[in-house]
Design an enzyme around this catalytic site. Structure first.
Site, PDB file in Angstrom:
ATOM      1  N   ALA A  29       0.805  -1.216   0.000  1.00 18.22           N
ATOM      2  CA  ALA A  29       0.000   0.000   0.000  1.00 18.22           C
ATOM      3  C   ALA A  29       0.849   1.283   0.000  1.00 18.22           C
ATOM      4  CB  ALA A  29      -0.923  -0.011   1.211  1.00 18.22           C
ATOM      5  N   GLN A 106       0.419  -6.592  -3.546  1.00 17.53           N
ATOM      6  CA  GLN A 106      -0.626  -6.824  -2.545  1.00 17.53           C
ATOM      7  C   GLN A 106      -1.741  -5.810  -2.753  1.00 17.53           C
ATOM      8  OE1 GLN A 106       1.069  -7.789   1.610  1.00 17.53           O
ATOM      9  NE2 GLN A 106       2.498  -6.343   0.740  1.00 17.53           N
ATOM     10  N   HIS A 126      -3.945 -10.087  -3.581  1.00 20.52           N
ATOM     11  CA  HIS A 126      -5.136  -9.795  -2.767  1.00 20.52           C
ATOM     12  C   HIS A 126      -6.295  -9.279  -3.618  1.00 20.52           C
ATOM     13  CE1 HIS A 126      -2.190  -9.307   0.861  1.00 20.52           C
ATOM     14  NE2 HIS A 126      -2.449 -10.560   0.581  1.00 20.52           N
TER      15      HIS A 126
END
Ligand code: NAD
Length: 252
Positions: A29, A106, A126
């Site tokens: 992130a 991710q 993800h």
């Protein structure tokens, strides 16, 4: 080795990139915070505001599904406005140059695809929050359709099989995507430089890939402004801002 200052970090990274033939980036992130999407674990990150809704709760409870969709639509303006940042663009430049065969991420924000990576070369561990899927039959739905149904009667179910529709992401407690896990392992085992960027490296099994690459002989670089548990095994740790660090590699 921990880089002492930004300039020496960029120089050391530049040398490692120049001498590598196959580079595999692994992003979290942190690469998207400069694009306006908050991460989970920085102060003020999403984690501190909303407890994640685990998969079994989503499946079992209509209230949880409604809450999950309310949160998603509350974030829509943020996701829709986000454009690739310097980190995304630098990696896309190295991909175009043939140094990066594919990227492991991710992230769920679609920004690597938006920066120029072919979808097939973005391994999303993800999933992706920019569209939805039925959790039963897998049918894909676009978000405007879901929003219309949601506004009319709450979290919608699949028009084919009546099972709940969820963003195409992997929630806590949900099985990891098998094919993506296999491809990520294959990439990690066959690169000579692995760069972990903007991940706290605490979400497993995703956090196992930097370690796997290192054990298979790759050099490991970690770019993250906070320390991670894997810093000790890295060849180079860059504790500075991702945009500042990767900006010089964006090219033209
Ligand atoms: P995380 O929130 O656990 O860690 C992000 C790390 O990036 C932090 O350690 C933070 O210090 C660092 N960071 C943030 N901005 C930075 C910057 N500009 N420069 C340098 N470092 C910076 O994120 P994670 O490890 O990816 O795990 C969170 C999970 O949540 C992921 O699995 C992902 O699926 C999901 N998530 C995705 C997004 C997205 O798609 N953009 C956003 C939030 C959460």
């Amino acid at each position: 080795m921990i880089a002492k200052d930004l300039q020496s970090a960029v120089e050391a990274l530049g040398e490692m990139i120049a001498s590598a033939s196959t580079i595999v980036p692994f992003t979290g992130a942190g690469i998207s915070t400069e694009c306006g999407i908050p991460d989970f674990r920085s102060p003020g990150g999403l984690w501190t505001r909303n407890r994640p809704i685990p998969f079994d709760e989503f499946v079992a409870s209509r209230e949880a599904r409604d809450e999950s969709w309310r949160r998603r639509f509350a974030m829509e303006a943020t996701f829709a406005a986000a454009k690739p940042g310097r980190g995304h663009r630098a990696l896309a430049a190295l991909y175009r140059a043939g140094k990066i065969p594919a990227i492991i991420t991710q992230n769920i924000d679609n920004l690597h695809q938006a920066s120029g990576f072919a979808s097939d070369h973005v391994i999303e561990l993800h999933g992706n929050t920019t569209y939805a899927r039925c959790i039963g039959c897998g049918r894909a739905y676009d978000l405007p359709w879901v929003k219309q149904r949601f506004d009319a009667g709450g979290a919608p179910d699949c028009i084919d099989c009546d099972e709940p529709i969820k963003t195409a992401t992997i929630s806590f407690g949900q099985a990891m995507p098998e094919n993506e896990m296999l491809r990520a392992a294959e990439l990690s085992q066959h690169c000579d430089l692995f760069i972990a960027i903007g991940s706290s490296l605490v979400v497993w099994p995703a956090a196992g890939f930097p370690m796997m690459a290192k054990r298979c002989g790759a050099k490991l670089v970690i770019i993250n402004r906070e320390p991670t548990d894997q810093d000790e095994m890295a060849d180079l740790v860059i504790p500075f801002d991702i945009g500042e660090t990767l900006g010089p590699f964006v090219g033209n």
